[in-house]
Design an enzyme around this catalytic site. Structure first.
Site, PDB file in Angstrom:
ATOM      1  N   LEU A 172     -34.931 -23.335  14.522  1.00 28.47           N
ATOM      2  CA  LEU A 172     -33.895 -22.682  14.129  1.00 28.47           C
ATOM      3  C   LEU A 172     -32.993 -23.529  13.448  1.00 28.47           C
ATOM      4  O   LEU A 172     -32.774 -24.820  13.606  1.00 28.47           O
ATOM      5  CB  LEU A 172     -33.056 -21.800  15.248  1.00 28.47           C
ATOM      6  CG  LEU A 172     -34.131 -21.004  16.230  1.00 28.47           C
ATOM      7  CD1 LEU A 172     -33.225 -20.448  17.168  1.00 28.47           C
ATOM      8  CD2 LEU A 172     -34.389 -19.943  15.191  1.00 28.47           C
ATOM      9  N   ASP A 173     -32.333 -23.047  12.346  1.00 29.83           N
ATOM     10  CA  ASP A 173     -31.377 -24.039  11.581  1.00 29.83           C
ATOM     11  C   ASP A 173     -30.174 -24.071  12.633  1.00 29.83           C
ATOM     12  O   ASP A 173     -29.859 -23.580  13.625  1.00 29.83           O
ATOM     13  CB  ASP A 173     -30.721 -22.876  10.420  1.00 29.83           C
ATOM     14  CG  ASP A 173     -31.689 -22.867   9.360  1.00 29.83           C
ATOM     15  OD1 ASP A 173     -32.631 -23.490   9.259  1.00 29.83           O
ATOM     16  OD2 ASP A 173     -31.554 -21.716   8.559  1.00 29.83           O
ATOM     17  N   LYS A 174     -29.696 -25.277  12.321  1.00 27.37           N
ATOM     18  CA  LYS A 174     -28.276 -25.415  13.035  1.00 27.37           C
ATOM     19  C   LYS A 174     -27.370 -24.486  13.598  1.00 27.37           C
ATOM     20  O   LYS A 174     -26.891 -24.371  14.619  1.00 27.37           O
ATOM     21  CB  LYS A 174     -27.623 -26.589  12.391  1.00 27.37           C
ATOM     22  CG  LYS A 174     -26.460 -27.229  13.545  1.00 27.37           C
ATOM     23  CD  LYS A 174     -25.810 -28.540  12.400  1.00 27.37           C
ATOM     24  CE  LYS A 174     -25.001 -28.238  11.386  1.00 27.37           C
ATOM     25  NZ  LYS A 174     -23.706 -27.469  11.775  1.00 27.37           N
ATOM     26  N   ARG A 185     -32.091 -16.117   5.167  1.00 23.92           N
ATOM     27  CA  ARG A 185     -30.894 -16.373   4.357  1.00 23.92           C
ATOM     28  C   ARG A 185     -31.236 -16.028   2.834  1.00 23.92           C
ATOM     29  O   ARG A 185     -30.270 -15.483   2.046  1.00 23.92           O
ATOM     30  CB  ARG A 185     -30.457 -17.644   4.911  1.00 23.92           C
ATOM     31  CG  ARG A 185     -29.941 -17.788   6.325  1.00 23.92           C
ATOM     32  CD  ARG A 185     -29.832 -19.115   6.491  1.00 23.92           C
ATOM     33  NE  ARG A 185     -28.815 -19.910   5.953  1.00 23.92           N
ATOM     34  CZ  ARG A 185     -28.222 -21.190   5.994  1.00 23.92           C
ATOM     35  NH1 ARG A 185     -29.023 -22.021   6.676  1.00 23.92           N
ATOM     36  NH2 ARG A 185     -27.272 -21.425   5.374  1.00 23.92           N
ATOM     37  N   THR A 216     -28.271 -21.254  13.212  1.00 23.91           N
ATOM     38  CA  THR A 216     -28.798 -19.992  13.866  1.00 23.91           C
ATOM     39  C   THR A 216     -28.912 -20.153  15.278  1.00 23.91           C
ATOM     40  O   THR A 216     -29.231 -20.974  15.849  1.00 23.91           O
ATOM     41  CB  THR A 216     -30.368 -19.868  13.102  1.00 23.91           C
ATOM     42  OG1 THR A 216     -30.006 -19.721  11.680  1.00 23.91           O
ATOM     43  CG2 THR A 216     -30.706 -18.405  13.555  1.00 23.91           C
TER      44      THR A 216
END
Length: 290
Positions: free
Chosen positions: A128-130, A222, A132
């Site tokens: 996961l993105d930082k 996104r 998210t």
């Protein structure tokens, strides 16, 4: 040390050990590593070669050892949504990278994993993105990583800017934006990317969508919603409105997979973040609960 046992049935009767292990989901790479480990592969408790044969009723076993974990850090506690002998599912908060890097050496999920599992290697299955939040699966050994890799179904919930009128599919290729290492965009020479979404709830300003990915491109959700004119709320990197939320309104809420330990279907859920819920409070065109 974790030992995984496989019961030999008529279906494996007469196979060589290497082929039997492959049938049980053990990768060739792991098999080669186990061959070099003392008692890495045993049959009925005895050392065996990968060219030897197995017969119905035998018990084939592999012994899984691990390497060096990331630097331990207990500073940020992360809730565990599910755990068994082979995997742990974290409910990752925002503002936490998954992997340690030169900019984040000790404040990541990997560092917390190293603190609570000091003898295990960090093997995240989904990243996961930082910013998210939500469910992030980590395998506790190489066998589980091979079995779970590509075998986890994930469902994301996102709040996007504006009102979307109906469910849909976004099928648009994604590639790296020119002159950027991080940013992605829809472009004709990109890799195929497919995002399916269902509307859960709308307000005058936002739409909450349930999202399933057919592909796994970097920043896919996104980028795709920005591409159709509905960037994620809070995602200023891709044009989202930050007036009501300070980071992207994206959360991995549901996860399902077959447990390598039990062979059973496991389903895990993580409640939506409070800041996402607040975005969707008030008058809406749907009374469906979050």
């Amino acid at each position: 040390m974790r030992t995984v046992e496989f019961n030999i049935t008529e279906h494996e009767n007469g196979l060589d050990v290497g082929t039997a292990l492959k049938r049980f989901g053990v990768s060739r790479r792991l098999t080669v590593k186990l061959k070099r480990t003392e008692n890495g592969i045993t049959l009925n408790g005895e050392h065996i070669r990968t060219t030897d044969r197995v017969k119905s009723g035998d018990v084939l076993a592999i012994a899984l050892s691990d390497g060096t974990p990331p630097e331990a850090n207990f500073m940020r506690s992360v809730p565990v949504a599910y755990e068994d002998d082979d995997a742990v599912i974290f409910n990752k908060p925002v503002n936490m990278p998954v992997h340690p890097s030169h900019k984040h050496r000790s404040d990541t999920l990997g560092n917390y994993f190293g603190a609570i599992y000091p003898n295990l290697t960090f093997r995240p299955i989904n990243r996961l993105d930082k910013d998210t939040s939500g469910l992030c699966a980590v395998a506790k050994n190489a066998y589980a990583a091979a079995r779970l890799g590509g075998g986890i179904e994930k469902v994301y919930y996102a709040v996007v800017c504006g009102v979307i009128e109906s469910d849909g599919i976004i099928d648009a290729p994604i590639g790296r934006a020119e002159e950027s290492v991080i940013k992605r965009e829809v472009r004709s020479d990109g890799q195929r990317a497919v995002t399916k979404y269902t509307i859960i709830k709308t307000t005058e300003k936002y739409t909450l969508v349930r999202v399933r990915l057919e592909t796994g491109r970097t920043h896919q959700i996104r980028v795709h919603f920005a591409y159709i004119g509905h960037p994620l709320a809070g995602d200023d990197f891709y044009g989202g409105d930050t007036s009501d939320i300070s980071c992207q309104a994206l959360h991995c809420k549901e996860m399902s997979f077959i447990s390598p330990s039990s062979g059973k279907m496991i389903r895990v859920e993580a409640p939506l973040r409070e800041d996402i819920v607040r975005l969707m409070e008030g008058d809406s065109s749907s009374a469906e609960r979050l």
